[in-house]
Design a protein around this motif. Structure first.
Motif, PDB file in Angstrom:
ATOM      1  N   GLY A   1      36.416  -6.675 -24.611  1.00 62.02           N
ATOM      2  CA  GLY A   1      35.334  -5.629 -24.622  1.00 62.02           C
ATOM      3  C   GLY A   1      35.839  -4.358 -23.442  1.00 62.02           C
ATOM      4  N   ILE A   2      36.869  -4.709 -22.725  1.00 58.92           N
ATOM      5  CA  ILE A   2      37.143  -3.594 -21.466  1.00 58.92           C
ATOM      6  C   ILE A   2      37.548  -2.255 -22.303  1.00 58.92           C
ATOM      7  N   ARG A   3      38.165  -2.560 -23.524  1.00 56.35           N
ATOM      8  CA  ARG A   3      38.653  -1.186 -24.130  1.00 56.35           C
ATOM      9  C   ARG A   3      37.708  -0.568 -24.795  1.00 56.35           C
TER      10      ARG A   3
ATOM     11  N   MET B   1      35.692  -5.641 -11.748  1.00 56.83           N
ATOM     12  CA  MET B   1      36.369  -4.365 -12.601  1.00 56.83           C
ATOM     13  C   MET B   1      36.896  -3.231 -11.503  1.00 56.83           C
ATOM     14  N   MET B   2      37.874  -2.751 -11.531  1.00 56.54           N
ATOM     15  CA  MET B   2      38.528  -1.529 -10.653  1.00 56.54           C
ATOM     16  C   MET B   2      38.225  -0.552 -11.665  1.00 56.54           C
ATOM     17  N   ILE B   3      37.864   0.562 -11.110  1.00 59.67           N
ATOM     18  CA  ILE B   3      37.528   1.825 -11.569  1.00 59.67           C
ATOM     19  C   ILE B   3      38.349   2.981 -11.076  1.00 59.67           C
ATOM     20  N   ARG B   4      38.900   3.863 -11.794  1.00 61.83           N
ATOM     21  CA  ARG B   4      39.863   5.122 -11.245  1.00 61.83           C
ATOM     22  C   ARG B   4      39.316   6.047 -11.679  1.00 61.83           C
ATOM     23  N   ASP B   5      39.053   6.958 -11.055  1.00 64.19           N
ATOM     24  CA  ASP B   5      38.706   8.270 -11.259  1.00 64.19           C
ATOM     25  C   ASP B   5      39.227   9.495 -11.092  1.00 64.19           C
TER      26      ASP B   5
ATOM     27  N   CYS C   1      39.330   1.784 -16.374  1.00 62.74           N
ATOM     28  CA  CYS C   1      38.651   0.627 -15.985  1.00 62.74           C
ATOM     29  C   CYS C   1      39.676  -0.482 -16.352  1.00 62.74           C
ATOM     30  N   LEU C   2      40.074  -1.306 -15.227  1.00 61.60           N
ATOM     31  CA  LEU C   2      40.853  -2.352 -15.307  1.00 61.60           C
ATOM     32  C   LEU C   2      40.059  -3.746 -14.722  1.00 61.60           C
ATOM     33  N   THR C   3      40.526  -4.666 -15.539  1.00 63.78           N
ATOM     34  CA  THR C   3      40.202  -6.049 -15.123  1.00 63.78           C
ATOM     35  C   THR C   3      41.395  -6.928 -15.341  1.00 63.78           C
ATOM     36  N   GLU C   4      41.020  -8.214 -14.732  1.00 64.11           N
ATOM     37  CA  GLU C   4      42.051  -9.399 -14.849  1.00 64.11           C
ATOM     38  C   GLU C   4      41.526 -10.416 -15.184  1.00 64.11           C
ATOM     39  N   ASP C   5      42.261 -11.553 -15.403  1.00 62.35           N
ATOM     40  CA  ASP C   5      41.609 -12.664 -15.781  1.00 62.35           C
ATOM     41  C   ASP C   5      41.498 -13.395 -14.256  1.00 62.35           C
ATOM     42  N   ILE C   6      40.813 -14.546 -14.168  1.00 66.26           N
ATOM     43  CA  ILE C   6      40.596 -15.183 -12.913  1.00 66.26           C
ATOM     44  C   ILE C   6      41.994 -15.848 -12.122  1.00 66.26           C
ATOM     45  N   PHE C   7      43.067 -15.727 -13.036  1.00 69.61           N
ATOM     46  CA  PHE C   7      44.413 -16.358 -12.331  1.00 69.61           C
ATOM     47  C   PHE C   7      45.288 -15.144 -11.971  1.00 69.61           C
ATOM     48  N   GLY C   8      44.825 -14.072 -12.412  1.00 76.04           N
ATOM     49  CA  GLY C   8      45.504 -12.670 -12.121  1.00 76.04           C
ATOM     50  C   GLY C   8      47.071 -12.639 -12.975  1.00 76.04           C
ATOM     51  N   PHE C   9      47.019 -13.376 -13.991  1.00 75.20           N
ATOM     52  CA  PHE C   9      48.188 -13.234 -14.868  1.00 75.20           C
ATOM     53  C   PHE C   9      48.487 -11.917 -15.607  1.00 75.20           C
ATOM     54  N   PHE C  10      47.293 -11.577 -16.423  1.00 73.60           N
ATOM     55  CA  PHE C  10      47.163 -10.423 -17.280  1.00 73.60           C
ATOM     56  C   PHE C  10      46.223  -9.418 -16.902  1.00 73.60           C
ATOM     57  N   GLN C  11      46.566  -7.955 -16.896  1.00 74.02           N
ATOM     58  CA  GLN C  11      45.789  -6.922 -16.981  1.00 74.02           C
ATOM     59  C   GLN C  11      45.123  -6.315 -18.097  1.00 74.02           C
ATOM     60  N   HIS C  12      43.955  -5.977 -18.213  1.00 74.71           N
ATOM     61  CA  HIS C  12      43.445  -5.252 -19.226  1.00 74.71           C
ATOM     62  C   HIS C  12      42.912  -4.010 -18.687  1.00 74.71           C
ATOM     63  N   LYS C  13      43.059  -2.952 -19.660  1.00 71.79           N
ATOM     64  CA  LYS C  13      42.555  -1.527 -19.363  1.00 71.79           C
ATOM     65  C   LYS C  13      41.797  -1.082 -20.414  1.00 71.79           C
TER      66      LYS C  13
END
Length: 385
Positions: free
Chosen positions: A20-22, A62-66, A111-123
């Protein structure tokens, strides 16, 4: 058991594409600003970004970059993190550093987020484009003593400039002010509206004032000097608007801009908008500029030059303006920081020598190195021998 664990982890990692991050939605709020989003230079801005994430995939953070982009291409990135609540909502608050004068716009928010293991990043990306106008910093000038004395000597012997004489021509109707004489009351307007109305008479025209903003690139050693010059010009126009003075602007850089001297509030707003975007990009001398615009300058006007230049070049400019039957004034803006290594006494003497040289020739002159000193200088708190 191992097969089941790996299967569940794989499903969890692959389902991150539908996190849903997209499709995230958000809003940006600017504190203490109206719809036009305007503030003065040197002020900070508090910004809040609210995010709503659809879906069910667990998002730990979630990481937010403005990004804030200035008109000249300068870009500032702001980053922060937030933890969504159980409704998958969150808000990021941050403050900008003191902003420079100019036009700004907010770019796309990532907006960026990762899974709990840090394997994949979703934007994801939020389209929250918004414009922002940062006006020049100004100070309130209560009185310009020498300016009013000059006007008294020219045509006002019995009144002051603040309340210059009125003509017998009716200009309109205004609200009744306590103390108005009976002869000023507009009886027809009073009867129609049911409230007291007074006649508004046209005032005698004051000598026009032209302000020249020196935008010569080589004349300014630092950016702060030019910002000081723009702030001085904006403060003078703010003073002129409060006193109903007819002020015009001659601004020469890569392009020539001339505003005729008028008294309307809209005229002052247009000049202020021009001062928001000016840069020190000129290359021609002041003598060339004045000779090209001699026909546009009204005869007998009060001509104010805001410039860091001094010496023989500036004296020639003042003499040329006097030859055109104008009343020249030089507001010398400069920054003391490049001369900080010199003794303070010698530095101050050198500064006042130029002002004394101007006044010995009968011209008005002020030296300004801080915007906060301008009201006292124009008000007559500091005088030069």
């Amino acid at each position: 058991m191992l097969f089941i664990i790996i299967t569940l982890l794989s499903i969890y990692l692959l389902s991150g594409n539908w996190s849903g991050i997209r499709r995230a939605q958000g809003t940006r709020k600017l504190s203490n600003l109206g719809q036009e989003a305007q503030l003065e230079a040197g002020q900070s801005l508090q910004i809040g970004i609210g995010v709503q994430i659809p879906g069910f995939w667990p998002i730990p953070y979630m990481m937010i970059r403005d990004q804030l982009i200035r008109l000249n291409g300068e870009e500032t990135i702001f980053e922060g993190s937030l933890v969504p609540d159980w409704k998958r909502k969150g808000e990021l608050l941050y403050s900008t550093p003191p902003l420079r004068r100019g036009y700004y716009k907010f770019g796309a928010t990532e907006c960026l987020t990762e899974d709990i293991f840090g394997f994949f990043q979703h934007k994801g990306r939020l389209d929250l484009t918004q414009s922002l106008t940062v006006y020049p910093q100004t100070v309130v000038i209560r009185e310009w003593a020498q300016f009013h004395q000059m006007l008294k000597g020219m045509q006002h012997h019995s009144t002051t400039t603040r309340a210059h004489r009125e003509t017998t021509q009716i200009n309109g109707v205004r609200e009744y002010i306590y103390g108005d004489r009976l002869s000023r009351i507009h009886w027809n307007a009073t009867a129609k509206t049911g409230t007291w109305k007074s006649k508004e008479f046209e005032r005698e025209s004051l000598p026009k004032t032209i302000i020249l903003l020196d935008r010569t690139a080589r004349a300014y050693g630092e950016v702060a000097e030019f910002e000081l010059a723009v702030s001085v010009a904006a403060s003078l126009f703010r003073y002129g608007a409060s006193r109903d003075l007819a002020l015009g602007l001659l601004s020469i850089g890569k392009e020539s801009t001339f505003f005729e001297a008028k008294q309307s509030q809209n005229h002052h707003k247009h000049i202020l908008k021009h001062l928001v975007g000016v840069e020190a990009d000129g290359y021609r001398s002041l003598n060339q500029i004045l000779k090209e615009h001699t026909r546009e300058l009204p005869a007998g006007c009060f001509f104010v030059i805001i410039s860091p230049q001094k010496g023989a070049v500036m004296m020639q400019v003042l003499t040329y303006l006097e030859h055109l039957q104008m009343n020249p004034c030089h507001i010398w803006v400069h920054d003391r920081s490049p001369q900080a290594s010199k003794p303070l006494g010698a530095q101050q003497d050198k500064q006042e020598d130029w002002i004394k040289a101007i006044r010995s020739q009968g011209y008005m002159g002020y030296e300004v190195n801080q915007l906060t000193d301008l009201p006292n200088l124009l008000g007559g708190a500091k005088r030069y021998a």
